[in-house]
Design an enzyme around this catalytic site. Structure first.
Site, PDB file in Angstrom:
ATOM      1  N   TRP A 130       0.795  -1.220   0.000  1.00 32.51           N
ATOM      2  CA  TRP A 130       0.000   0.000   0.000  1.00 32.51           C
ATOM      3  C   TRP A 130       0.832   1.275   0.000  1.00 32.51           C
ATOM      4  CZ3 TRP A 130       2.010   2.316   4.137  1.00 32.51           C
ATOM      5  CH2 TRP A 130       2.531   1.497   5.142  1.00 32.51           C
ATOM      6  N   ASN A 131       2.136   1.210   0.298  1.00 33.95           N
ATOM      7  CA  ASN A 131       2.862   2.447   0.618  1.00 33.95           C
ATOM      8  C   ASN A 131       3.102   3.354  -0.595  1.00 33.95           C
ATOM      9  OD1 ASN A 131       4.647   0.493  -0.329  1.00 33.95           O
ATOM     10  ND2 ASN A 131       6.312   1.093   1.021  1.00 33.95           N
ATOM     11  N   LYS A 154      -2.428  -8.472  -7.423  1.00 36.85           N
ATOM     12  CA  LYS A 154      -3.063  -8.613  -6.118  1.00 36.85           C
ATOM     13  C   LYS A 154      -2.507  -7.473  -5.282  1.00 36.85           C
ATOM     14  CE  LYS A 154      -4.140  -9.650  -1.883  1.00 36.85           C
ATOM     15  NZ  LYS A 154      -4.162  -8.501  -0.975  1.00 36.85           N
ATOM     16  N   SER A 157      -5.182  -4.660   0.206  1.00 38.68           N
ATOM     17  CA  SER A 157      -6.631  -4.448   0.255  1.00 38.68           C
ATOM     18  C   SER A 157      -7.015  -2.994   0.518  1.00 38.68           C
ATOM     19  CB  SER A 157      -7.248  -5.344   1.328  1.00 38.68           C
ATOM     20  OG  SER A 157      -7.051  -6.711   1.019  1.00 38.68           O
ATOM     21  N   GLY A 206       7.152  -6.405  -0.354  1.00 37.20           N
ATOM     22  CA  GLY A 206       6.487  -6.523   0.925  1.00 37.20           C
ATOM     23  C   GLY A 206       7.451  -6.919   2.022  1.00 37.20           C
ATOM     24  N   SER A 207       6.927  -7.492   3.066  1.00 36.02           N
ATOM     25  CA  SER A 207       7.738  -7.872   4.207  1.00 36.02           C
ATOM     26  C   SER A 207       8.580  -9.100   3.899  1.00 36.02           C
ATOM     27  CB  SER A 207       6.852  -8.163   5.415  1.00 36.02           C
ATOM     28  OG  SER A 207       6.107  -9.357   5.211  1.00 36.02           O
ATOM     29  N   GLU A 228      11.275  -7.915  -3.483  1.00 33.01           N
ATOM     30  CA  GLU A 228      11.814  -6.677  -2.914  1.00 33.01           C
ATOM     31  C   GLU A 228      11.179  -6.559  -1.539  1.00 33.01           C
ATOM     32  OE1 GLU A 228      11.885  -3.370  -1.309  1.00 33.01           O
ATOM     33  OE2 GLU A 228      10.686  -2.554  -2.958  1.00 33.01           O
ATOM     34  N   LEU A 229      12.003  -6.812  -0.511  1.00 28.87           N
ATOM     35  CA  LEU A 229      11.472  -6.993   0.835  1.00 28.87           C
ATOM     36  C   LEU A 229      11.881  -5.858   1.766  1.00 28.87           C
ATOM     37  CD1 LEU A 229      12.188 -10.838   0.963  1.00 28.87           C
ATOM     38  CD2 LEU A 229      10.156  -9.648   0.099  1.00 28.87           C
ATOM     39  N   CYS A 262      10.436   0.909   2.188  1.00 29.75           N
ATOM     40  CA  CYS A 262      11.526  -0.055   2.385  1.00 29.75           C
ATOM     41  C   CYS A 262      12.878   0.638   2.331  1.00 29.75           C
ATOM     42  CB  CYS A 262      11.456  -1.157   1.333  1.00 29.75           C
ATOM     43  SG  CYS A 262       9.969  -2.165   1.443  1.00 29.75           S
ATOM     44  N   GLU A 361      13.533  -3.741  11.466  1.00 30.73           N
ATOM     45  CA  GLU A 361      13.058  -2.657  10.620  1.00 30.73           C
ATOM     46  C   GLU A 361      11.933  -1.912  11.330  1.00 30.73           C
ATOM     47  OE1 GLU A 361      11.466  -1.887   6.078  1.00 30.73           O
ATOM     48  OE2 GLU A 361      10.996  -3.792   7.018  1.00 30.73           O
TER      49      GLU A 361
END
Length: 457
Positions: A130-131, A154, A157, A206-207, A228-229, A262, A361
């Site tokens: 979402w960021n 995807k 949400s 994401g995470s 890309e975490l 990130c 993090e």
């Protein structure tokens, strides 16, 4: 089941979306695959023309799309406009450079003719956060479409409205029907989506935990992934740095997207001899930022994307203080009316190994100041992490700076006297627990193609 889009300024529901059934999800993937069977035959010129039209539409709709981001995840309008314009630039970049990146490369061998060809592989699944609800998608989508692939998204949400608008932009630009579809579903649906035989590869931002799950699911099926975490980006401030310049850049780098990035600066590793002066300058820069309504033009920091994320962040701050850190700015829930997700710029000092802010993090506007004995110690501390996404070093010695950036810092991107950022022309990604693979530049467009050897005797 329903998916809610919630305004982080006041906690009110913006819109309710009906979640796609499993049957509808696989129907959408089938439609995208069928579109790919013909789209893969289009030439580079046609694809480039369509990407340029996407760029044009994004520029035309920048204000509208920025307002949607402000509403769904609290991004200030000026930052939202900048994000949309960056999406337009990545479409233009691949439209202008994609043919060069994907043209056959002749290789001299014992054959009468041998070369490397870059062929599209099919439907790529993108799982996005979402960021940066537009940028994260377009930095995958622009090269994918230029390469002749198609995509399904995807999205997180909470930014379903942004996902729907991205699909609309692609459609309105004149791309063939169904080259790109949004799946409106929860993360529980992802394993079945990955299992669909038409999904040929997965890209996730994401995470680290989410990356591990997706890598495991895709790995069992031998499907390519780019991950890309998370990151805990170190910024080294050496004794000969321009401290005023460094403090300003460091504050902006920590607070970009309200610290929800990130590659936002996380750990500020300052050589002891300049630590006191830098801390004073840095604190002044951090506390100068205006918190407020993301719809106001003079707002620097809006709310965090969701109240539960703000609450988790505050617990990280409290735990760090309990473990010995000192809070010299912020660190308290703001007293504001209504159900909001605001959190103030915060600085933690006395951060040492074993303190949460050193080891984990922190995804929000919280800076961890770490004191190093000297340059060598600063490098050691910078690399004392499981992550490896971005890093920066501040010094007026260009030879030393380049040596540190090139040879000493363990990260996918190292910047000198500048905050870490992504650029369409440069590969972007991490090492270690920050993931693998690259997006953007020539390397990014080559991630999801069949690099095929053709040998003729």
């Amino acid at each position: 089941m329903s998916i809610l889009s919630i305004n982080p300024v006041n906690g009110e529901t913006i819109k309710t979306y009906q979640e796609d059934s499993e049957a509808l999800i696989h129907q959408k993937i089938e439609e995208v695959h069928q579109s790919w069977l013909s789209y893969k035959e289009t030439d580079f010129k046609s694809r480039a023309k369509l990407l340029l039209q996407v760029s044009k539409l994004l520029i035309e709709r920048k204000d509208q799309l920025a307002k949607l981001m402000a509403l769904e995840m609290g991004k200030p309008l000026k930052d939202g406009v900048a994000e949309v314009l960056k999406c337009a630039s990545v479409c233009e970049y691949y439209a202008k450079n994609g043919t060069k990146f994907l043209s056959d490369q002749m290789v001299k061998t014992s054959a009468s003719k041998s070369y490397v060809s870059f062929q599209p592989i099919g439907v790529v699944l993108a799982i996005m956060p979402w960021n940066f609800p537009f940028w994260q998608v377009f930095r995958f989508l622009a090269p994918a479409l230029m390469a002749g692939n198609c995509g399904v998204l995807k999205h997180s949400s909470g930014v379903t409205g942004c996902a729907v608008e991205i699909e609309k932009v692609i459609e309105d630009a004149g791309f063939p029907a169904n080259v790109f579809k949004t799946l409106i579903c929860s993360s529980k649906a992802i394993p079945k989506v990955i299992e669909n035989p038409h999904i040929k590869a997965v890209t996730l931002t994401g995470s680290t935990e989410a990356g591990k799950k997706v890598a495991e699911q895709a790995g069992r099926l031998i499907k390519k992934t780019v991950l890309e975490l998370g990151g805990s980006d170190p910024y080294l401030v050496l004794e000969d740095a321009d401290l005023e310049k460094a403090a300003k850049i460091c504050a902006n780098a920590r607070l970009i997207n309200n610290g929800q990035s990130c590659i936002a600066a996380k750990r500020f590793i300052v050589v002891k001899s300049v630590a006191e002066k830098f801390t004073k300058l840095f604190k002044a820069e951090m506390e100068s930022k205006k918190i407020g309504d993301p719809f106001h033009e003079d707002t620097d920091l809006g709310p965090m994307a969701r109240a539960e994320l703000r609450d988790e962040l505050h617990q990280q701050v409290l735990k760090s203080i309990e473990q010995g850190a000192k809070c010299i700015l912020g660190g308290e829930m703001p007293r504001m009316e209504g159900k909001h997700a605001y959190y103030p710029p915060t600085i933690l000092t006395h951060v040492e190994k074993g303190v949460l802010a050193y080891d984990e993090e922190i995804f929000g506007p919280v800076a961890a100041l770490i004191i190093a004995k000297d340059t060598a110690d600063a490098i050691r501390i910078a690399n004392d992490t499981n992550f490896g996404l971005g890093a920066a070093v501040f010094t007026e010695n260009p030879e030393l700076a380049e040596d540190i950036a090139r040879n000493k810092l363990a990260a996918g991107s190292c910047f000198v006297n500048e905050g870490v950022k992504s650029d369409p022309a440069l590969p972007f990604g991490g090492i270690n627990q920050s993931g693998y693979g690259r997006e953007l530049g020539m390397f990014g467009i080559h991630e999801f193609v069949n690099i095929k050897t053709v040998y003729m005797k």
